[in-house]
Design an enzyme around this catalytic site. Structure first.
Site, mmCIF file in Angstrom:
data_model
loop_
_atom_site.group_PDB
_atom_site.id
_atom_site.type_symbol
_atom_site.label_atom_id
_atom_site.label_comp_id
_atom_site.label_asym_id
_atom_site.label_seq_id
_atom_site.Cartn_x
_atom_site.Cartn_y
_atom_site.Cartn_z
ATOM 1 C CG ASP A 221 112.947 73.371 130.777
ATOM 2 O OD1 ASP A 221 113.651 74.014 129.977
ATOM 3 O OD2 ASP A 221 112.275 72.395 130.446
ATOM 4 C CB CYS B 287 111.846 64.166 136.836
ATOM 5 S SG CYS B 287 110.975 65.592 136.172
ATOM 6 C CG HIS C 289 122.439 63.775 117.466
ATOM 7 N ND1 HIS C 289 122.024 64.501 116.376
ATOM 8 C CD2 HIS C 289 121.462 63.886 118.380
ATOM 9 C CE1 HIS C 289 120.839 65.015 116.628
ATOM 10 N NE2 HIS C 289 120.475 64.658 117.830
ATOM 11 C CD GLU D 63 109.263 71.890 132.910
ATOM 12 O OE1 GLU D 63 110.378 71.401 132.680
ATOM 13 O OE2 GLU D 63 108.255 71.563 132.260
HETATM 14 C C1 PEP Z 1 113.414 69.350 133.088
HETATM 15 O O1 PEP Z 1 113.173 70.418 132.531
HETATM 16 O O2 PEP Z 1 114.146 69.247 134.102
HETATM 17 C C2 PEP Z 1 112.843 68.102 132.567
HETATM 18 C C3 PEP Z 1 112.949 66.964 133.238
HETATM 19 O O3 PEP Z 1 112.223 68.129 131.369
HETATM 20 P P1 PEP Z 1 112.982 68.244 129.938
HETATM 21 O O4 PEP Z 1 114.449 68.022 130.173
HETATM 22 O O5 PEP Z 1 112.349 67.207 129.092
HETATM 23 O O6 PEP Z 1 112.651 69.641 129.534
HETATM 24 MG MG MG Z 2 111.576 70.578 131.096
#
Ligand code: PEP
Ligand code: MG
Length: 538
Positions: A452, A499, A186, A428
């Site tokens: 992911d 993203c 953290h 993902e």
């Molecule tokens: C991802 O899996 O790339 C994503 C943007 O979602 P998270 O990191 O929240 O799983």
């Molecule tokens: Mg994700």
């Protein structure tokens, strides 16, 4: 001059005086003053610590973000745990330990149990138990709970607790160097959010002997230099000045369109996990919010948030963005993210288990509350909804059915919402990329979650440091899957974004745009640098 290599944990370079900080340790020789008196001391110190932690939560939520603030809320909850208090009481009553010794023992035993749990989320909580307990011990011993330098410094310590980092006056904290720690802990995450360099795992170089010395801390390359010579100091100063100038020059991009040299328009959006992040997105002139992670509205509470609470948070984001798009993701908990009240069953392989839409589809009331809140917020801006962890056509069909149900309810109640709200899914899982052409006929957009997608494609847990060398978001297998999703999106006339963290990797921008990616969503602090990169491309 002494140069030591550690692990880079937060980028940037700084030259300053080192300040060594050592946490207060329990006074072992303090006599036992009777069980009732010691327990009363413990309870008073614990309540004071809980009050301090809740104060830190409020400070972090204003200065850093909700995600970071939740760390302190969790610490306060742990101190109030019945088993924890029972463990302290047992040490006091049965072994006549003074309160500070009993708390130190309870801290060790709880954190060891959590660390040995084999569960990444629980293991990470071991540091939170130690942090919260150290605060109680500090109060009992009348000791220090935060570093108090008398000027701007690079903080040097064996390891730092998140509360120690947040308690410090931010204007005095220029960098962090620790002998232990981990880039995923953290404190490293806090350093990145605060935009200050950090280097961990430096060994004895980050010890008491560094105190008061001139240092260069290079968070890009993971280096600590004690007593830099004139050449080293000069090089550090000019790199710091260049970085500051780069940051300032990026400001000139504000308000400009994001076009490549060839004239192609690209949307650069920001990822957000809190209203503070939404404000940061605006401050960096993001074109929208490409991913609003809504799970922290759940994880920071000890009960389910109400529809009104969700609605007011989503509405605040939509109104702040004033017409710029806000893509709200439905709840993505399970795997490493949980809260006790959710009552999630223990799973052997949580990343492959009942997470995200799988959980929501199995709990219709939980899902419906979110869907209603998102729909209602859509009347206050440009809102889109996105479903995470999609693996099959059936997943999407069920999500859309649930959304239709929520729409029908609101319509019957006369509550307004945007009838044209865009619906999208995260790509993902490898399965979603492979059947993207089938999924494309059901939605308005795709957003690729490379964090992911990489872990599922490469069979490498994104949280497991032991397989870090396998976890590569730019691996050809991951890139090909993104290409497949992009082709399916284009064929069906959908827009597609990315993203996950890959979106901020400047070495991949050209490839992603060539595949047809229309939107990149990155952390607010990366927006302007990515915009500069797009302008260099043909
Ligand atoms: C991802 O899996 O790339 C994503 C943007 O979602 P998270 O990191 O929240 O799983
Ligand atoms: Mg994700």
């Amino acid at each position: 001059m002494e140069k030591t290599y550690g692990t880079a944990a937060s980028p940037g370079i700084v030259r300053a005086r080192a300040f060594f900080y050592e946490r207060v340790v329990p006074v072992s020789g303090r006599p036992f003053s009777g069980a009732e008196a010691e327990l009363a001391r413990f309870l008073a110190a614990r309540d004071e610590a809980v009050g301090q932690l809740l104060g830190l939560r409020d400070k972090a939520s204003v200065e850093i973000g909700e995600e970071e603030a939740a760390i302190f809320e969790i610490g306060a909850m742990m101190l109030q745990d019945e088993d924890y208090a029972a463990c302290v009481e047992e040490a006091v009553r049965d072994r006549s330990l003074a309160a500070e010794r009993a708390v130190a023992e309870a801290s060790e035993s709880f954190s060891a149990q959590l660390a040995a749990s084999g569960d990444a989320y629980l293991s990470a909580r071991a540091a939170d138990v130690k942090d919260a307990s150290a605060r109680v011990v500090g109060i009992l011993c009348g000791g220090r709970t935060a570093p108090e330098p008398d000027g701007p410094v690079v903080l040097v310590a064996d390891d730092l607790l998140p509360s120690e980092t947040v308690s410090m006056d931010r204007s005095l904290l220029l960098g962090i160097a620790t002998s232990g720690g981990s880039p995923n802990a953290h404190t490293a995450i806090l350093a990145r959010s605060m935009g200050i360099p950090a280097v961990v795992c430096l060994g004895p170089a980050a010890g008491r002997s560094a105190h008061g010395r001139d240092v260069v801390l290079d968070g890009d390359n993971g280096v600590l230099v004690l007593d830099p010579d004139a050449a080293e100091a000069g090089a550090a100063d000019s790199r710091a000045a260049e970085a500051a100038a780069r940051k300032a020059s990026l400001q000139s991009l504000r308000g400009l369109e994001n076009r490549t040299r060839g004239g192609r328009l690209v949307d650069v959006f920001a990822n957000a996990g809190s209203q503070a992040d939404v404000e940061a997105a605006l401050a960096n002139d993001a074109g929208g919010i490409g991913l609003l992670r809504s799970e922290f509205l759940y994880l920071e509470k000890d009960r389910y948030p109400t529809e009104e609470e969700l609605f007011s948070s989503y509405r605040a984001a939509a109104e702040s963005m004033a017409g710029r798009k806000v893509v709200i993701r439905t709840l993505d908990v399970g795997a490493d993210k949980s809260a006790p009240y959710l009552g999630l069953a223990a799973e052997e392989n949580p990343a492959l288990g009942l997470r995200a839409v799988r959980l929501c589809l199995s709990r219709p009331a939980l899902f419906n509350t979110q869907l209603r809140a998102i729909l209602r917020a859509s009347a206050y801006g440009t809102v889109a909804i996105m479903f995470p962890m999609i693996a099959t056509v059936r997943d999407v069909e069920e999500c859309l059915r649930a959304l239709d149900g929520a729409r029908a309810e609101l319509q019957a109640e006369g509550v307004s919402f945007d009838p044209c709200l865009e619906t999208g899914i995260m790509i993902e899982t490898p399965a979603a990329a492979l059947v993207a052409a089938d999924l494309a006929s059901l939605v308005d957009f795709f957003s690729v979650g490379t964090n992911d997608l990489a872990q599922y494609t490469l069979a490498a847990d994104r949280q497991n440091a032991a397989v870090r060398s396998y976890y590569d978001q730019g691996h050809p297998a991951v890139m090909r899957l993104i290409g497949m999703a992009a082709r399916a999106a284009k064929d069906a006339g959908l827009w597609i974004g990315v993203c996950g963290e890959l979106a901020a990797d400047a070495s991949r921008t050209a490839e992603l745009l060539a595949m047809g990616v229309d939107e990149l969503s990155v952390s607010p602090s990366s927006v302007l640098a990515l915009r500069a990169r797009i302008r260099e491309l043909d």
